[in-house]
Motif scaffolding. Structure first.
Motif, PDB file in Angstrom:
ATOM      1  N   UNK A 196      -1.694  -8.341  -4.084  1.00 52.56           N
ATOM      2  CA  UNK A 196      -2.014  -6.933  -3.880  1.00 52.56           C
ATOM      3  C   UNK A 196      -1.843  -6.525  -2.424  1.00 52.56           C
ATOM      4  N   UNK A 197      -2.316  -7.384  -1.504  1.00 52.13           N
ATOM      5  CA  UNK A 197      -2.181  -7.037  -0.086  1.00 52.13           C
ATOM      6  C   UNK A 197      -0.725  -7.056   0.358  1.00 52.13           C
ATOM      7  N   UNK A 198       0.083  -7.957  -0.226  1.00 56.15           N
ATOM      8  CA  UNK A 198       1.518  -7.983   0.098  1.00 56.15           C
ATOM      9  C   UNK A 198       2.205  -6.702  -0.367  1.00 56.15           C
ATOM     10  N   UNK A 199       1.819  -6.232  -1.558  1.00 50.17           N
ATOM     11  CA  UNK A 199       2.363  -4.970  -2.043  1.00 50.17           C
ATOM     12  C   UNK A 199       1.970  -3.836  -1.107  1.00 50.17           C
ATOM     13  N   UNK A 200       0.714  -3.873  -0.641  1.00 51.15           N
ATOM     14  CA  UNK A 200       0.249  -2.846   0.293  1.00 51.15           C
ATOM     15  C   UNK A 200       1.034  -2.856   1.589  1.00 51.15           C
ATOM     16  N   UNK A 201       1.272  -4.050   2.134  1.00 53.59           N
ATOM     17  CA  UNK A 201       2.054  -4.158   3.373  1.00 53.59           C
ATOM     18  C   UNK A 201       3.476  -3.654   3.176  1.00 53.59           C
ATOM     19  N   UNK A 202       4.052  -3.980   2.013  1.00 52.67           N
ATOM     20  CA  UNK A 202       5.416  -3.519   1.728  1.00 52.67           C
ATOM     21  C   UNK A 202       5.455  -1.994   1.673  1.00 52.67           C
ATOM     22  N   UNK A 203       4.447  -1.404   1.056  1.00 52.55           N
ATOM     23  CA  UNK A 203       4.412   0.059   0.955  1.00 52.55           C
ATOM     24  C   UNK A 203       4.201   0.716   2.316  1.00 52.55           C
ATOM     25  N   UNK A 204       3.445   0.076   3.216  1.00 52.60           N
ATOM     26  CA  UNK A 204       3.203   0.669   4.539  1.00 52.60           C
ATOM     27  C   UNK A 204       4.487   0.747   5.365  1.00 52.60           C
ATOM     28  N   UNK A 205       5.502  -0.011   4.963  1.00 55.83           N
ATOM     29  CA  UNK A 205       6.766   0.002   5.711  1.00 55.83           C
ATOM     30  C   UNK A 205       7.774   0.980   5.107  1.00 55.83           C
ATOM     31  N   UNK A 206       7.368   1.663   4.029  1.00 55.51           N
ATOM     32  CA  UNK A 206       8.271   2.639   3.419  1.00 55.51           C
ATOM     33  C   UNK A 206       8.328   3.904   4.274  1.00 55.51           C
ATOM     34  N   UNK A 207       9.318   4.719   4.019  1.00 57.59           N
ATOM     35  CA  UNK A 207       9.504   5.927   4.822  1.00 57.59           C
ATOM     36  C   UNK A 207       8.586   7.074   4.381  1.00 57.59           C
ATOM     37  N   UNK A 208       8.213   7.087   3.107  1.00 56.51           N
ATOM     38  CA  UNK A 208       7.397   8.190   2.596  1.00 56.51           C
ATOM     39  C   UNK A 208       5.946   8.107   3.054  1.00 56.51           C
ATOM     40  N   UNK A 210       3.311   9.261   1.475  1.00 54.63           N
ATOM     41  CA  UNK A 210       2.455   8.895   0.347  1.00 54.63           C
ATOM     42  C   UNK A 210       2.463   7.384   0.126  1.00 54.63           C
ATOM     43  N   UNK A 211       3.656   6.787   0.192  1.00 52.72           N
ATOM     44  CA  UNK A 211       3.765   5.340  -0.003  1.00 52.72           C
ATOM     45  C   UNK A 211       2.980   4.591   1.063  1.00 52.72           C
ATOM     46  N   UNK A 212       3.078   5.063   2.320  1.00 50.95           N
ATOM     47  CA  UNK A 212       2.347   4.394   3.407  1.00 50.95           C
ATOM     48  C   UNK A 212       0.841   4.541   3.218  1.00 50.95           C
ATOM     49  N   UNK A 213       0.418   5.711   2.748  1.00 55.00           N
ATOM     50  CA  UNK A 213      -1.016   5.931   2.527  1.00 55.00           C
ATOM     51  C   UNK A 213      -1.535   5.028   1.401  1.00 55.00           C
ATOM     52  N   UNK A 214      -0.748   4.939   0.327  1.00 57.65           N
ATOM     53  CA  UNK A 214      -1.132   4.050  -0.783  1.00 57.65           C
ATOM     54  C   UNK A 214      -1.164   2.602  -0.303  1.00 57.65           C
ATOM     55  N   UNK A 215      -0.190   2.225   0.504  1.00 57.93           N
ATOM     56  CA  UNK A 215      -0.137   0.864   1.035  1.00 57.93           C
ATOM     57  C   UNK A 215      -1.360   0.536   1.868  1.00 57.93           C
ATOM     58  N   UNK A 216      -1.742   1.460   2.751  1.00 59.85           N
ATOM     59  CA  UNK A 216      -2.941   1.222   3.568  1.00 59.85           C
ATOM     60  C   UNK A 216      -4.185   1.114   2.689  1.00 59.85           C
ATOM     61  N   UNK A 217      -4.213   1.926   1.632  1.00 58.85           N
ATOM     62  CA  UNK A 217      -5.347   1.862   0.710  1.00 58.85           C
ATOM     63  C   UNK A 217      -5.433   0.521  -0.002  1.00 58.85           C
ATOM     64  N   UNK A 218      -4.270  -0.004  -0.425  1.00 52.63           N
ATOM     65  CA  UNK A 218      -4.251  -1.298  -1.108  1.00 52.63           C
ATOM     66  C   UNK A 218      -4.674  -2.429  -0.184  1.00 52.63           C
ATOM     67  N   UNK A 219      -4.178  -2.392   1.047  1.00 51.66           N
ATOM     68  CA  UNK A 219      -4.538  -3.432   2.028  1.00 51.66           C
ATOM     69  C   UNK A 219      -6.046  -3.409   2.294  1.00 51.66           C
ATOM     70  N   UNK A 220      -6.595  -2.201   2.424  1.00 51.71           N
ATOM     71  CA  UNK A 220      -8.034  -2.095   2.660  1.00 51.71           C
ATOM     72  C   UNK A 220      -8.864  -2.449   1.444  1.00 51.71           C
ATOM     73  N   UNK A 221      -8.295  -2.213   0.242  1.00 58.24           N
ATOM     74  CA  UNK A 221      -9.044  -2.449  -0.988  1.00 58.24           C
ATOM     75  C   UNK A 221      -9.092  -3.923  -1.388  1.00 58.24           C
ATOM     76  N   UNK A 222      -8.046  -4.695  -1.022  1.00 53.76           N
ATOM     77  CA  UNK A 222      -7.920  -6.079  -1.494  1.00 53.76           C
ATOM     78  C   UNK A 222      -9.165  -6.931  -1.223  1.00 53.76           C
TER      79      UNK A 222
END
Length: 301
Positions: A196-208, A210-222
Motif C-alpha cells: 500500500x505504501x509503495x502504491x502511495x509513493x508511486x502516486x505521489x510521483x504522478x503529474x496529477x 489528485x493522484x499525488x493527494x491520494x498517494x500522500x493519503x495512502x502513505x499516511x494511512x498505511x
C-alpha cells in the motif's frame, strides 16, 4: 435410467447446497481469527526490502497451504474416529486465542522497550552488513509459517465444529474450501497491505494533483491501518475465543443468554458480544497466570 440420472443430479445439487451453506457458516465463525492473522502476517514482512516483500508473502502462503494440507486430513480423521474430541479441541483453541490476546496486551504494557530494542538491533545489523539478508528472509518465512500453523489449526478446528455430524464428503469439501479461501483471502490482502505504501509513493510521483493527494493519503494511512488491524485482531481473539468457551459450557451459555435476552435486538447482541469478550479476557488471564507460574517452576528457569 433417466430417473436415476435425475436423482443423482438432485443429490449432487443437495450436497452442493449444503456445502455452500456450511461454508458460509464456517467462514463467519472463523472470520474473527482473520483480523489477527492479517495483522501478524503483515507485520512479519516489516524490515524486508521492498522488492522482497511479495516473495516473502508468497513463501509464507505456500507454507500455509502445506499446513492446511496436513491439518485437514487430521481434522477429518478426528471427525471420523474421535468425534467426542471436537468440543475439547474447540475449547483448547478458544482458550489459546484468549491467552494470545492477553499475552499480547501484557507484552505491550510490560515489555515496551524490548520490541523497540529488537527493531534497532535488526536495523543496525542490516546497515552494518553483519546479517545475511537471505538468511533473515528465510528466518522470517519460517517464523511466519510456524505462526500460521497455529492460526490455521484454530480455523480448521472451528470449521470442524461447524460441520460436525455432516456426511464425510460434505465435511471434506467444506474444510478444503475454507482452507483455500482463507489462504487466498488472507495472503492476498496481506500482499495488498504491504504494498500500500509503495502504491502511495508511486502516486505521489504522478503529474496529477489528485493522484499525488491520494498517494500522500495512502502513505499516511498505511501505518495506521497496521495499528488498526492489530487492535481489531486482538479484540477478535477475545470475541471468538470467549464465544467458543461460552458455547462450550452450556451453563455459561444459558446464563449469558438469560442475561442478554430481556434487552433483545441490537442491544442484546452487543451485550452478548461484550460478555463473550469479558469471559475471553478472564480466561486468557487465567491461562497466562498458569503459564507464568509453570515457567517459574520449570527446571533451570
Amino acid at each position: 435410467m433417466a430417473s436415476s440420472l435425475l436423482l443423482l443430479l438432485d443429490d449432487i445439487a443437495t450436497v452442493l447446497d449444503d456445502v455452500s451453506v456450511l461454508t458460509k457458516v464456517a467462514a463467519k465463525k472463523t472470520a474473527g481469527v482473520l483480523g489477527d492473522d492479517l495483522a501478524l502476517n503483515a507485520q512479519q514482512v516489516t524490515g524486508v526490502k521492498a522488492n522482497r516483500e511479495l516473495p516473502v508473502v508468497w513463501g509464507v502462503a505456500k507454507g500455509s497451504l502445506l499446513n492446511k494440507a496436513i491439518l485437514v486430513p487430521a481434522a477429518l480423521a478426528i471427525a471420523s474416529w474421535l468425534p467426542w474430541l471436537i468440543t475439547p479441541l474447540l475449547m483448547v483453541g478458544g482458550a489459546f486465542l484468549c491467552f494470545e490476546g492477553v499475552e499480547k496486551l501484557a507484552h505491550k504494557f510490560l515489555h515496551k522497550g524490548e520490541d523497540a530494542q529488537a527493531r534497532r538491533e535488526h536495523v543496525q545489523a542490516m546497515v552494518e552488513g553483519g546479517a545475511d539478508p537471505a538468511q533473515l528472509e528465510k528466518d522470517k518465512i519460517k517464523g511466519a509459517i510456524r505462526t500460521d500453523f497455529i492460526l490455521s489449526a484454530e480455523i480448521i478446528v472451528i470449521t470442524l465444529g461447524a460441520v460436525e455430524g455432516q456426511p464425510f464428503l460434505t465435511q471434506l469439501t467444506v474444510l478444503a474450501a475454507i482452507a483455500v479461501l482463507m489462504t487466498v483471502g488472507v495472503y492476498g490482502l496481506v500482499a495488498g497491505i504491504v504494498k500500500l505504501d509503495d502504491l502511495g509513493l508511486w502516486l505521489t510521483r504522478r503529474s496529477g494533483a489528485l493522484a499525488r493527494a491520494v498517494g500522500r493519503g495512502l502513505v499516511g494511512m498505511a501505518p495506521w491501518l497496521m495499528k488498526a488491524l492489530s487492535v481489531l485482531g486482538t479484540a477478535a481473539m477475545f470475541l471468538v475465543g470467549g464465544g467458543i468457551l461460552v458455547h462450550g459450557v452450556p451453563a455459561v451459555a444459558h446464563a449469558v443468554e438469560g442475561w442478554t435476552h430481556p434487552f433483545g435486538g441490537l442491544p442484546g447482541t452487543l451485550l452478548g458480544l461484550a460478555a463473550n469478550a469479558a469471559i475471553g479476557i478472564v480466561a486468557g488471564a487465567v491461562v497466562l497466570a498458569v503459564v507464568e507460574v509453570a515457567k517459574r517452576f520449570k527446571p533451570g528457569a
